[in-house]
Design a protein around this motif. Structure first.
Motif, PDB file in Angstrom:
ATOM      1  N   LEU A 185       7.928 -10.742   9.599  1.00 12.58           N
ATOM      2  CA  LEU A 185       9.205 -10.528  10.271  1.00 12.58           C
ATOM      3  C   LEU A 185       9.028  -9.502  11.391  1.00 12.58           C
ATOM      4  O   LEU A 185       8.445  -8.435  11.180  1.00 12.58           O
TER       5      LEU A 185
ATOM      6  N   LYS B  90       3.874   0.704   9.590  1.00 17.02           N
ATOM      7  CA  LYS B  90       4.085   1.955   8.864  1.00 17.02           C
ATOM      8  C   LYS B  90       3.500   3.145   9.614  1.00 17.02           C
ATOM      9  O   LYS B  90       4.030   4.250   9.536  1.00 17.02           O
TER      10      LYS B  90
ATOM     11  N   THR C 211       0.621 -12.130   5.123  1.00 14.70           N
ATOM     12  CA  THR C 211       1.053 -12.424   6.490  1.00 14.70           C
ATOM     13  C   THR C 211      -0.095 -13.004   7.322  1.00 14.70           C
ATOM     14  O   THR C 211      -1.265 -12.888   6.970  1.00 14.70           O
TER      15      THR C 211
ATOM     16  N   GLU D 242       0.873  -1.168   0.000  1.00 17.20           N
ATOM     17  CA  GLU D 242       0.000   0.000   0.000  1.00 17.20           C
ATOM     18  C   GLU D 242       0.917   1.228   0.000  1.00 17.20           C
ATOM     19  O   GLU D 242       1.813   1.325   0.845  1.00 17.20           O
TER      20      GLU D 242
HETATM   21  P1  ATP Z   1       1.971  -2.077   8.005  1.00 13.46           P
HETATM   22  O1  ATP Z   1       1.206  -2.798   9.064  1.00 13.46           O
HETATM   23  O2  ATP Z   1       3.364  -1.728   8.388  1.00 13.46           O
HETATM   24  O3  ATP Z   1       1.243  -0.924   7.390  1.00 13.46           O
HETATM   25  P2  ATP Z   1       1.141  -3.654   5.823  1.00 13.46           P
HETATM   26  O4  ATP Z   1       1.104  -5.127   5.870  1.00 13.46           O
HETATM   27  O5  ATP Z   1      -0.155  -2.959   5.926  1.00 13.46           O
HETATM   28  O6  ATP Z   1       2.186  -3.171   6.883  1.00 13.46           O
HETATM   29  P3  ATP Z   1       1.532  -3.390   3.045  1.00 13.46           P
HETATM   30  O7  ATP Z   1       2.098  -2.273   2.274  1.00 13.46           O
HETATM   31  O8  ATP Z   1       0.098  -3.704   2.893  1.00 13.46           O
HETATM   32  O9  ATP Z   1       1.877  -3.103   4.546  1.00 13.46           O
HETATM   33  O10 ATP Z   1       2.401  -4.696   2.830  1.00 13.46           O
HETATM   34  C1  ATP Z   1       2.696  -5.240   1.580  1.00 13.46           C
HETATM   35  C2  ATP Z   1       3.044  -6.691   1.732  1.00 13.46           C
HETATM   36  O11 ATP Z   1       4.154  -6.843   2.618  1.00 13.46           O
HETATM   37  C3  ATP Z   1       1.902  -7.472   2.343  1.00 13.46           C
HETATM   38  O12 ATP Z   1       1.742  -8.648   1.596  1.00 13.46           O
HETATM   39  C4  ATP Z   1       2.333  -7.760   3.743  1.00 13.46           C
HETATM   40  O13 ATP Z   1       1.801  -8.951   4.191  1.00 13.46           O
HETATM   41  C5  ATP Z   1       3.855  -7.783   3.626  1.00 13.46           C
HETATM   42  N1  ATP Z   1       4.473  -7.388   4.892  1.00 13.46           N
HETATM   43  C6  ATP Z   1       4.262  -6.259   5.587  1.00 13.46           C
HETATM   44  N2  ATP Z   1       4.952  -6.261   6.732  1.00 13.46           N
HETATM   45  C7  ATP Z   1       5.647  -7.420   6.768  1.00 13.46           C
HETATM   46  C8  ATP Z   1       6.554  -8.021   7.690  1.00 13.46           C
HETATM   47  N3  ATP Z   1       6.887  -7.416   8.831  1.00 13.46           N
HETATM   48  N4  ATP Z   1       7.067  -9.226   7.381  1.00 13.46           N
HETATM   49  C9  ATP Z   1       6.742  -9.836   6.233  1.00 13.46           C
HETATM   50  N5  ATP Z   1       5.900  -9.337   5.321  1.00 13.46           N
HETATM   51  C10 ATP Z   1       5.349  -8.146   5.568  1.00 13.46           C
END
Ligand code: ATP
Ligand code: MG
Length: 562
Positions: free
Chosen positions: A268, A277, A235, A38
């Protein structure tokens, strides 16, 4: 990605699933993954795990591909700046999506039509409950929910109302479109979830064209299906959304299609940092760090700026593996992978962080000599480069000690030490300031020891580095340490926030360090080793008259060992 094929390390449960699917020809099409960020922030090391996994699969299997898809359904938080930064980061990691770049916003019209399909099937309805009422109707984990009073609206009425939602007749929050599933389901996500909402906000790609936006759960599975994704890897927190993912795709009866399967893996988590984020944004907005690419941030851009290499990050992602269990990985493992990579790759340079003046009494004031320093002892034939020796040189303050113990193999009065690549030198005298601090050390060299070898084979145990006054360049060195004090800053005491756990010593600036001039020829952000000291790189904001080095990583892990 390197070392993927036939490498036992790279076997994980997801690759096992893919191999089973290939063997049974389940999809009757090529393996197709996607990485769906995103664009509401920069990528972090957790995303790198997902990138290595998704793009790694595409590289591993024949004719497999991985799409880059921007999941841009929340106009309020998203921005083109992040769309660009994300692409730059993935490229830097060494992955290539070719022409497979997509945006969920490109599917808005299709998604709208799929929503109408659901309405026509009697599987979606327009609901007027406000958020609070909706929460009341939803029930709890232990009690079932109850049907919205609007659930019985006719298909015609729903179609008309949904069209009115689109045309801007209503205000934000007035109405939503919900899937008609089961308010008594054990899974709260199946209790008639919202699939469209009204949001009169400007979108970074579609501008003001739309005032309704699809919810993640609705948009994501359909986008996967539109793109012919086979394995939709996400995830673990999405495990509970999977029945909804499958429900939507099954209800839509997408033509000739074997539907993508969602597979969850553990995200992770790294010690002494945060990864959400929202939290990273807070660090930036409240100026706890300089920017998203502050070298202390767990972002890919921050790591790049700090001198990390793509290989170090990829090798870290290989080592942590892919599992179904949430765990916490020690930051030290990432640094270990980094040192491993840099140890063989990085050029050796010389720099003195806390300079102490040394005068060679038996060396002519006007004389200079070029000594040959080895570029990289870990690589054969890496060559040498000239470094200047002269009467006045500087050594590290810590390499001199008055009244040193017997085992101090550096410089001390009356003792002999090797000035690396130059001469053997014996300390003959010291000069102190009024506070009793040693400010100048006098030495005599053995003129027959040029290159650092004793002419008579006598043993000189200690070797120290030095830099000549005549060639040294002045630099400011930014030394970075863990951004947070505790391993899990998000798990803080009640009433406290992760912000309270920030390490106030995460950045120390050392001024007036002395470095060899060839460092200025290094590419910005390319790490080199300052011999005996650690790995560093030139900061992207460094200028000729204000040289800034970032410490990439210390020679050894010292966190918590002070
Ligand atoms: P945040 O909670 O930090 O906003 P998010 O999962 O909403 O993270 P996205 O931009 O939607 O952020 O993530 C893109 C991809 O990266 C998704 O498929 C998500 O599952 C994966 N991802 C995000 N954070 C992690 C992590 N800590 N470890 C592994 N994969 C991740
Ligand atoms: Mg997300």
């Amino acid at each position: 990605m390197e070392n993927n094929n036939n490498n036992s390390e790279s076997i994980n449960f997801i690759r096992n699933i893919i191999e089973d699917d290939l063997n049974s020809n389940k999809y009757q099409r090529n393996i197709h993954t996607r990485f769906p960020p995103e664009p509401n922030g920069c990528l972090h090391i957790g995303h790198a795990k997902s990138i290595c996994l998704n793009f790694g699969i595409a590289e591993q299997y024949e004719n497999a591909t991985c799409n880059l898809r921007f999941d841009d359904t929340n106009p309020v938080k998203e921005d083109t700046q992040f769309v660009n930064a994300i692409q730059e980061d993935i490229k830097w990691l060494g992955f290539d999506w070719g022409d497979k770049i997509h945006y969920t916003s490109d599917y808005y019209e299709k998604l709208y039509n799929y929503a109408i399909c659901l309405i026509k099937k009697g599987k979606a309805f327009v609901c007027d409950l406000n958020q609070e009422e909706m929460r009341e109707y939803r029930g709890t984990l232990t009690t079932p929910g109850k049907d919205s009073p609007f659930k019985t609206r006719s298909v015609e009425e729903n179609i008309a109302l949904f069209a009115d939602m689109r045309s801007g007749k209503f205000n934000d929050g007035d109405k939503v479109l919900r899937a008609k599933i089961d308010m008594t389901s054990d899974n709260i996500h199946m209790r008639d979830p919202v699939i469209y909402r009204i949001l009169k906000a400007n979108h970074h790609r579609t501008g003001s064209e739309w005032v309704i936006y699809p919810m993640y759960d609705f948009a994501h599975c359909i986008s996967d299906a539109i793109e012919n994704i086979t394995h939709s890897i996400c995830t673990l927190e999405f495990e509970i959304h999977r029945p909804l993912y499958d429900w939507i795709l099954n209800e839509l009866e997408l033509e000739n299609q074997i539907l993508p399967q969602q597979i969850e893996f553990a995200r992770l988590n790294l010690t002494n940092t945060v990864m959400s984020k929202r939290k990273l944004l807070k660090l930036v907005e409240e100026n706890h760090v300089d920017s998203w690419d502050d070298p202390r941030m767990p972002t890919i851009s921050g790591m790049r700026r700090r001198g990390y290499t793509p290989n170090a990050i990829k090798s870290f992602c290989e080592q942590i593996g892919v599992t179904k269990y949430n765990s916490l990985t020690d930051f030290a493992l990432l640094e270990h992978c980094l040192r491993n990579d840099l140890n063989t790759q990085a050029q050796r340079k010389i720099g003195v962080l806390n300079p102490l003046k040394v005068v060679i009494d038996n060396y002519d004031e006007d004389k200079t000599e070029e000594m040959q320093a080895v570029n990289n002892p870990a690589v054969e034939d890496s060559g040498t480069r000239p470094i200047v020796f002269s009467k006045v040189i500087y050594i590290e303050k810590t390499d001199f000690m008055e009244d040193a113990p017997r085992k101090f193999f550096r410089l001390s009065q009356g003792r002999e030490v090797r000035l690396k690549y130059a001469y053997l030198a014996t300390c003959t005298n010291i000069i102190k300031n009024e506070e009793g601090e040693v400010v100048e050390v006098h030495c005599e060299i053995d003129p027959n020891s040029r290159g650092g070898k004793a002419p008579d084979g006598r043993k000189v145990k200690g070797t120290i580095h030095w830099i000549s006054e005549k060639s040294a360049i002045c630099a400011n060195i930014h030394q970075y340490d863990r951004l947070f004090n505790s391993p899990e800053p998000e798990n803080c005491e009640e009433g406290k926030s992760f912000i309270d756990d920030l390490n106030k010593d995460s950045l120390t600036i050392l001024k007036n360090c002395l470095i060899e001039p060839s460092i200025l020829e290094m590419k910005k952000e390319e790490a080199f080793q300052l011999e005996r000291t650690g790995y560093f790189c030139i900061d992207r904001k460094s200028k000729k008259d204000n040289v800034i080095l970032n410490r990439t990583v210390a020679m050894r892990d010292s966190w918590g060992k002070k």
